[in-house]
Scaffold this active site. Sequence first.
Site, mmCIF file in Angstrom:
data_model
loop_
_atom_site.group_PDB
_atom_site.id
_atom_site.type_symbol
_atom_site.label_atom_id
_atom_site.label_comp_id
_atom_site.label_asym_id
_atom_site.label_seq_id
_atom_site.Cartn_x
_atom_site.Cartn_y
_atom_site.Cartn_z
ATOM 1 N N CYS A 2 7.828 14.674 -66.885
ATOM 2 C CA CYS A 2 7.027 13.970 -65.920
ATOM 3 C C CYS A 2 5.560 13.811 -66.354
ATOM 4 O O CYS A 2 4.995 12.759 -66.157
ATOM 5 C CB CYS A 2 7.097 14.719 -64.614
ATOM 6 S SG CYS A 2 6.570 13.774 -63.220
ATOM 7 N N ARG A 27 2.497 15.664 -60.122
ATOM 8 C CA ARG A 27 3.581 14.719 -60.356
ATOM 9 C C ARG A 27 4.951 15.360 -60.131
ATOM 10 O O ARG A 27 5.961 14.658 -60.064
ATOM 11 C CB ARG A 27 3.491 14.179 -61.795
ATOM 12 C CG ARG A 27 2.231 13.391 -62.054
ATOM 13 C CD ARG A 27 2.017 13.138 -63.541
ATOM 14 N NE ARG A 27 2.960 12.192 -64.068
ATOM 15 C CZ ARG A 27 2.763 10.892 -64.167
ATOM 16 N NH1 ARG A 27 1.622 10.369 -63.737
ATOM 17 N NH2 ARG A 27 3.662 10.086 -64.689
ATOM 18 N N TRP A 73 10.255 17.244 -65.590
ATOM 19 C CA TRP A 73 11.117 17.095 -64.413
ATOM 20 C C TRP A 73 12.492 16.757 -64.961
ATOM 21 O O TRP A 73 12.697 15.729 -65.588
ATOM 22 C CB TRP A 73 10.582 15.974 -63.514
ATOM 23 C CG TRP A 73 11.302 15.802 -62.215
ATOM 24 C CD1 TRP A 73 11.098 16.488 -61.065
ATOM 25 C CD2 TRP A 73 12.319 14.822 -61.933
ATOM 26 N NE1 TRP A 73 11.931 16.010 -60.074
ATOM 27 C CE2 TRP A 73 12.700 14.993 -60.579
ATOM 28 C CE3 TRP A 73 12.955 13.846 -62.677
ATOM 29 C CZ2 TRP A 73 13.663 14.212 -59.969
ATOM 30 C CZ3 TRP A 73 13.923 13.063 -62.075
ATOM 31 C CH2 TRP A 73 14.273 13.253 -60.733
ATOM 32 N N ASN A 99 8.359 11.344 -71.885
ATOM 33 C CA ASN A 99 8.741 10.935 -70.539
ATOM 34 C C ASN A 99 9.689 9.752 -70.648
ATOM 35 O O ASN A 99 9.507 8.891 -71.510
ATOM 36 C CB ASN A 99 7.523 10.509 -69.715
ATOM 37 C CG ASN A 99 6.685 11.676 -69.271
ATOM 38 O OD1 ASN A 99 7.119 12.823 -69.321
ATOM 39 N ND2 ASN A 99 5.470 11.401 -68.828
ATOM 40 N N GLY A 100 10.674 9.681 -69.768
ATOM 41 C CA GLY A 100 11.614 8.570 -69.786
ATOM 42 C C GLY A 100 13.020 9.038 -70.082
ATOM 43 O O GLY A 100 13.323 10.238 -70.034
ATOM 44 N N GLU A 484 10.039 6.816 -41.882
ATOM 45 C CA GLU A 484 9.032 7.490 -42.695
ATOM 46 C C GLU A 484 8.790 8.917 -42.217
ATOM 47 O O GLU A 484 8.620 9.837 -43.024
ATOM 48 C CB GLU A 484 7.727 6.680 -42.671
ATOM 49 C CG GLU A 484 6.548 7.328 -43.370
ATOM 50 C CD GLU A 484 6.760 7.554 -44.854
ATOM 51 O OE1 GLU A 484 5.933 8.270 -45.454
ATOM 52 O OE2 GLU A 484 7.743 7.046 -45.427
ATOM 53 N N LYS A 488 9.319 12.240 -44.549
ATOM 54 C CA LYS A 488 8.279 13.243 -44.795
ATOM 55 C C LYS A 488 8.803 14.646 -44.514
ATOM 56 O O LYS A 488 8.537 15.581 -45.272
ATOM 57 C CB LYS A 488 7.049 12.962 -43.922
ATOM 58 C CG LYS A 488 6.178 11.854 -44.411
ATOM 59 C CD LYS A 488 5.483 12.225 -45.725
ATOM 60 C CE LYS A 488 5.190 11.015 -46.569
ATOM 61 N NZ LYS A 488 6.331 10.344 -47.153
ATOM 62 N N GLU A 491 11.247 15.666 -47.285
ATOM 63 C CA GLU A 491 10.600 15.865 -48.583
ATOM 64 C C GLU A 491 9.959 17.238 -48.718
ATOM 65 O O GLU A 491 10.098 17.885 -49.762
ATOM 66 C CB GLU A 491 9.519 14.798 -48.797
ATOM 67 C CG GLU A 491 10.043 13.427 -49.160
ATOM 68 C CD GLU A 491 8.917 12.432 -49.340
ATOM 69 O OE1 GLU A 491 8.948 11.673 -50.312
ATOM 70 O OE2 GLU A 491 7.992 12.414 -48.498
ATOM 71 N N HIS A 507 25.231 4.461 -30.717
ATOM 72 C CA HIS A 507 26.313 3.981 -31.573
ATOM 73 C C HIS A 507 26.663 5.014 -32.646
ATOM 74 O O HIS A 507 26.986 4.654 -33.771
ATOM 75 C CB HIS A 507 25.930 2.645 -32.220
ATOM 76 C CG HIS A 507 25.749 1.538 -31.241
ATOM 77 N ND1 HIS A 507 26.810 0.891 -30.632
ATOM 78 C CD2 HIS A 507 24.623 0.979 -30.724
ATOM 79 C CE1 HIS A 507 26.349 -0.028 -29.802
ATOM 80 N NE2 HIS A 507 25.022 0.003 -29.850
ATOM 81 N N LYS A 606 6.184 12.737 -58.420
ATOM 82 C CA LYS A 606 5.273 11.786 -57.794
ATOM 83 C C LYS A 606 5.520 10.369 -58.290
ATOM 84 O O LYS A 606 5.557 9.418 -57.509
ATOM 85 C CB LYS A 606 3.829 12.195 -58.081
ATOM 86 C CG LYS A 606 2.780 11.305 -57.434
ATOM 87 C CD LYS A 606 2.829 11.398 -55.922
ATOM 88 C CE LYS A 606 1.706 10.629 -55.257
ATOM 89 N NZ LYS A 606 1.853 10.608 -53.787
#
Length: 611
Positions: A2, A27, A73, A99-100, A484, A488, A491, A507, A606
């Site tokens: 990361c 991050r 990460w 990274n990647g 949202e 939160k 997370e 429903h 992040k």
Amino acid sequence: MCGIVAYVGKKQAYPILITGLQRLAYRGYDSAGIALTNGSLNIYKKKGKVQDLIDYTELVQPEGTVGIGHTRWATHGEPNDINAHPHKSMNGKLAIVHNGIIENYASLKAELVKRGHEFESQTDTEILIHLIEEVQKSENVPLEEAVRLALHSVVGAYAIVVISESEPGKLVAARKSSPLVIGLGKDEYLIASDATPIVEHTKNVIYLNDEEIAVIDLENGLNIKSIDNENISPYIQELELKLEKIEKGGYDHFMLKEIHEQSNTLIECLRGRLSIEKGILMGGFRDVEDRFIHAKRIIMIACGTSWHAALVGEYLFEDLARIPVEVEYASEFRYRNPVIYEDDIVIALSQSGETADTLAAIRLAKQKGATVFGICNVVGSSIARESHAGAYTHAGPEIGVASTKAFTTQLGVLTMMAMKIAVSRNVMSDEEYRAIATELDNMPNLISEAIKSESKIKFIADEFKDVHNFLYLGRGYNFPIALEGALKLKEISYIHAEGYPAAEMKHGPIALIDEQMPVVVMATNESAYEKIVSNIQEVKARKGKIIAITTFADETIREIADYVIQIPETLEPLTPILSVIPLQLLAYHIAVNRDCNVDQPRNLAKSVTVE
């Protein structure tokens, strides 16, 4: 991924690398490591936090004026010491941070195994450094040429920095679909994933573009080439980032600081753009304004919190500007063969400006001939560079992994765009514009008022810190805010939570409601107010606990809800900017009560630069 940091200069690299890794910790990561050259190549890496790496190297006192560092990460291979970066070549003379994702790592590994290579880790990164070693050995070329030739065989995304024991004093960096920035100091250079490790050393930076390779040493300076070996003239920019913006400033956590900053960040977002008398003045919008005015359809693409901002944008653009809008997950958009026309406009939202899925969706939209408008927070980011036009949110650096101020400034930009288009299309009167503009101009003050409910929110958070599930309900503009709020909580507190349109409760989700289920109801709408009251009564009839977000003037819901969090009243299109504030604070204080790592929640990053 990361986080990457690298240094070459006349100073000892170790403290610069460690501080850089600490700056990049926001991050998200699960291990950390560094490699230094000092006559020999020495690698130190450890599962866990940067502090675990510091403790591990405390007695060693690593030395060297050239080094690379990484916070990982996990993608390929579980988090452990062996899979942590940096990784070394089989001969032990090369080291890499990356990274990647190398998508064709399996075929590359199979070929390298045939040539006698043996691997220690489960990562795709180790395969890349072995490939570079193999190319250098077979072609007998300098390090930078070996990197360039090796990358021609790579399919995937990468930001890499490589060092060599045999070529001391040199850094070789390259990128494709993952960010790298180079800092130019006095007798020193730094490389990093973003500017946070660089800002205390220099203000002058160069952002590498895709398929560019940078070669740095103190003797010859900086040289940038394309992967096809063409020389490139670097474009030097001056950082606007200030060191104090990436420090906690007396708050316990970055997330809490960033929640409290939202009145100021919205001021920065609106500054120079919002005029009650002269209209909306957005420089990045000018060149594509005519296309927006005549657009038959707008497609919004985003991920995570930015996707929720896009949903609010759908309500804004359809309600105020009367243009049909479709909101797409960027991660799904490119894989479902979407129908895109040349007169379509695609709005891409991303906090970091580096979200891999969103970047891929942008490229697809451009291939189909659509106009792409980017909304992001990070100056010089990939999405900003790849969009035809765009707008920065000006939220400033957001260090907490869970986005807060970036979200509300995205809403600010989307609101101004919807107003601008509505006026240009003659579907909003001057009186309507002036009313919304006046209220939006006052919104920073209303945010400050909303934050004053924090003491009440702390009490509610303590009451519900041990529950296992939450339900969030909203209607209209507040439905995306329910989503949202649930995100939160998930997370940062690791409590399961779901957001629903309030009318959808019966429903299916109503089956979950009992005395153990807290239900957060967004109850600030003027439209459908009676329906929201009915939804609350339905929950109460099943003994669910109601936490209602209401306005100060509301008395009806205050009498029937178990807990009430009050915010100022505002115009309905602007309610999302205010109503999300208590949900951010509720998630934060529940997470703190549960002793969770608020700024660096487990398993999250992040900037998601892999697909």
